[in-house]
Design a protein around this motif. Sequence first.
Motif, PDB file in Angstrom:
ATOM      1  N   ARG A   1       0.838  -1.309   0.070  1.00 26.30           N
ATOM      2  CA  ARG A   1       0.123  -0.121  -0.106  1.00 26.30           C
ATOM      3  C   ARG A   1       0.849   1.246  -0.119  1.00 26.30           C
ATOM      4  NH1 ARG A   1      -5.014   0.860   0.204  1.00 26.30           N
ATOM      5  NH2 ARG A   1      -6.075   2.621   0.905  1.00 26.30           N
ATOM      6  N   ASP A   2       0.642   2.157  -0.949  1.00 25.80           N
ATOM      7  CA  ASP A   2       1.368   3.445  -0.903  1.00 25.80           C
ATOM      8  C   ASP A   2       0.478   4.438  -0.326  1.00 25.80           C
ATOM      9  OD1 ASP A   2       3.212   5.166  -1.627  1.00 25.80           O
ATOM     10  OD2 ASP A   2       2.523   5.632  -3.997  1.00 25.80           O
ATOM     11  N   ALA A   3       0.681   4.638   0.789  1.00 29.93           N
ATOM     12  CA  ALA A   3       0.213   5.341   1.842  1.00 29.93           C
ATOM     13  C   ALA A   3       0.781   6.778   2.039  1.00 29.93           C
ATOM     14  CB  ALA A   3       0.072   4.689   3.018  1.00 29.93           C
ATOM     15  N   ALA A   4      -0.320   7.651   1.835  1.00 31.86           N
ATOM     16  CA  ALA A   4       0.204   9.237   2.044  1.00 31.86           C
ATOM     17  C   ALA A   4       0.826   9.421   3.382  1.00 31.86           C
ATOM     18  CB  ALA A   4      -0.750  10.208   1.882  1.00 31.86           C
ATOM     19  N   ALA A   5       0.445   8.889   4.352  1.00 26.86           N
ATOM     20  CA  ALA A   5       1.246   8.983   5.647  1.00 26.86           C
ATOM     21  C   ALA A   5       2.579   8.672   5.938  1.00 26.86           C
ATOM     22  CB  ALA A   5       0.249   8.514   6.866  1.00 26.86           C
ATOM     23  N   ASP A   6       2.913   7.780   4.842  1.00 28.95           N
ATOM     24  CA  ASP A   6       4.419   7.374   5.078  1.00 28.95           C
ATOM     25  C   ASP A   6       5.397   8.295   4.214  1.00 28.95           C
ATOM     26  OD1 ASP A   6       3.695   4.870   6.235  1.00 28.95           O
ATOM     27  OD2 ASP A   6       3.317   3.865   4.388  1.00 28.95           O
ATOM     28  N   TYR A   7       4.729   9.297   3.701  1.00 32.10           N
ATOM     29  CA  TYR A   7       5.713  10.195   3.062  1.00 32.10           C
ATOM     30  C   TYR A   7       6.015  11.311   3.884  1.00 32.10           C
ATOM     31  CZ  TYR A   7       4.769   8.329  -1.777  1.00 32.10           C
ATOM     32  OH  TYR A   7       4.735   7.466  -3.012  1.00 32.10           O
ATOM     33  N   ALA A   8       5.563  11.160   5.144  1.00 28.66           N
ATOM     34  CA  ALA A   8       6.057  12.360   6.134  1.00 28.66           C
ATOM     35  C   ALA A   8       7.551  12.740   6.063  1.00 28.66           C
ATOM     36  CB  ALA A   8       5.758  11.920   7.558  1.00 28.66           C
ATOM     37  N   PRO A   9       7.990  13.667   6.207  1.00 33.41           N
ATOM     38  CA  PRO A   9       9.440  13.937   5.950  1.00 33.41           C
ATOM     39  C   PRO A   9      10.174  13.371   6.924  1.00 33.41           C
ATOM     40  CG  PRO A   9       8.437  15.931   5.854  1.00 33.41           C
ATOM     41  CD  PRO A   9       7.120  15.030   6.432  1.00 33.41           C
ATOM     42  N   LYS A  10      10.026  12.914   8.159  1.00 29.59           N
ATOM     43  CA  LYS A  10      10.846  12.193   9.154  1.00 29.59           C
ATOM     44  C   LYS A  10      10.800  10.681   8.626  1.00 29.59           C
ATOM     45  CE  LYS A  10       6.850  11.175  12.369  1.00 29.59           C
ATOM     46  NZ  LYS A  10       6.342  11.653  13.553  1.00 29.59           N
ATOM     47  N   LEU A  11      10.100  10.238   7.961  1.00 30.05           N
ATOM     48  CA  LEU A  11      10.336   8.753   7.456  1.00 30.05           C
ATOM     49  C   LEU A  11      10.838   8.417   6.175  1.00 30.05           C
ATOM     50  CD1 LEU A  11       6.349   7.841   8.313  1.00 30.05           C
ATOM     51  CD2 LEU A  11       8.392   7.427   9.824  1.00 30.05           C
ATOM     52  N   MET A  12      11.046   9.554   5.220  1.00 27.91           N
ATOM     53  CA  MET A  12      11.402   9.706   3.852  1.00 27.91           C
ATOM     54  C   MET A  12      12.837   9.670   4.063  1.00 27.91           C
ATOM     55  SD  MET A  12       8.857  12.050   1.897  1.00 27.91           S
ATOM     56  CE  MET A  12      10.017  12.167   0.668  1.00 27.91           C
ATOM     57  N   SER A  13      13.560   8.892   3.042  1.00 24.71           N
ATOM     58  CA  SER A  13      14.961   8.980   2.719  1.00 24.71           C
ATOM     59  C   SER A  13      15.488  10.494   2.352  1.00 24.71           C
ATOM     60  CB  SER A  13      15.274   7.910   1.461  1.00 24.71           C
ATOM     61  OG  SER A  13      16.646   8.354   1.298  1.00 24.71           O
ATOM     62  N   ASN A  14      16.524  10.804   2.619  1.00 28.87           N
ATOM     63  CA  ASN A  14      16.965  12.165   2.297  1.00 28.87           C
ATOM     64  C   ASN A  14      17.239  12.381   0.696  1.00 28.87           C
ATOM     65  OD1 ASN A  14      17.300  13.171   5.098  1.00 28.87           O
ATOM     66  ND2 ASN A  14      19.294  12.177   5.267  1.00 28.87           N
TER      67      ASN A  14
ATOM     68  N   ALA B   1       9.474  18.891  -0.333  1.00 30.07           N
ATOM     69  CA  ALA B   1       8.698  20.029  -0.906  1.00 30.07           C
ATOM     70  C   ALA B   1       7.928  19.177  -2.192  1.00 30.07           C
ATOM     71  CB  ALA B   1       9.447  21.037  -1.467  1.00 30.07           C
ATOM     72  N   ALA B   2       8.274  18.136  -2.401  1.00 28.69           N
ATOM     73  CA  ALA B   2       7.612  17.475  -3.623  1.00 28.69           C
ATOM     74  C   ALA B   2       6.558  16.752  -3.130  1.00 28.69           C
ATOM     75  CB  ALA B   2       8.643  16.650  -4.631  1.00 28.69           C
ATOM     76  N   TYR B   3       6.327  16.425  -1.992  1.00 27.63           N
ATOM     77  CA  TYR B   3       5.437  15.720  -1.278  1.00 27.63           C
ATOM     78  C   TYR B   3       4.633  16.370  -0.359  1.00 27.63           C
ATOM     79  CZ  TYR B   3       8.201  12.332  -3.924  1.00 27.63           C
ATOM     80  OH  TYR B   3       8.923  11.652  -4.626  1.00 27.63           O
ATOM     81  N   THR B   4       4.158  17.484  -0.685  1.00 22.02           N
ATOM     82  CA  THR B   4       3.148  18.231   0.304  1.00 22.02           C
ATOM     83  C   THR B   4       1.684  17.687   0.292  1.00 22.02           C
ATOM     84  OG1 THR B   4       2.603  19.812  -1.368  1.00 22.02           O
ATOM     85  CG2 THR B   4       4.456  20.456  -0.254  1.00 22.02           C
TER      86      THR B   4
END
Length: 319
Positions: A224-237, A242-245
Amino acid sequence: MKRHLWMALAGASTSVAGAAAAIAQPIVIINYRPPETVQKVAIPVNPAEKRLRVLIISGQNSYEHDWTGMNNMLRTLMQESGRFDVRVTEDFDHGTLAMLKSYDVVLLNYSSRWNYADAEQHLWSDEAFKALYQYVREGGGLVAYHSSFTWGRDIPEYKRLVGAVMQPGSSRRAPPGSFPIHIIDKSHPITAGMRDYIWTFNDDMYTNMSIDPEAKIHVLATARDAAADYAPKLMSNKYDPAAYTPEKLKAMKGIDADHPQLWTADYGKGRVFSMTVGHDEVSLHFSGLQDMMLRGTEWAATGKVTLPLHEDSRDDGRR
């Protein structure tokens, strides 16, 4: 499960409209080489054991993939299972049908581009492509593995063979590196008895793949490609927050949806097992992904699965 259910999971449209292209995941090109890994080298197998013969076709891949290390790890993993005898070729440019027919199953660990958005690519000869198609069509087994879906978008028959490919501008690699894989067919020989979720680490969740309309797809597992998983603290550097507001995420195709990660397909008389996960040797240290690879390869070769599951891959009713 036929392709109409696949389309319900991943979205049927493979076109890239202007609006979709504008919000697609940026393609990142950085100065990067895979790290060196130290692994055991697989030793030869006694021919008297009559194991299933596997040919790994490799020789080129994208800059993010340790394909030489992965070839060795795959070969060691398979041979130590006691079921397979494995060879690796890094030169399939002029492969032939006679060469392929020496094997029960072929595993593709190949990508034609250094970056999957590159215009320039290294392709096999027309004769080699035809040999691969004919081999599977006449009953040979095929395993399409991870980066094998990052090319072939401009080769219709290859796309039909593996079932789906990544399409720059509409497909994306979801940023979270650790995500659950949901087994949706627990009756198939490959996934029978597996627990519902197999965790990965540092892996790629392929989303919005371009599906060949003629491929006869049977989906085994999704993510599941969940929007909640795109939180900056969870994403790779690697990815720009800014691309995932929230507004951009809401407009993304396939967000908060399930996307196929493992599937099977028929191609002529042959069996195809497609496994999008397994980015590197870290992922393949997870027992669940090892079982998927081993059992999927055995199924592609024979239509049956005899290899047992690792204990922590089994559904014991408590999860």
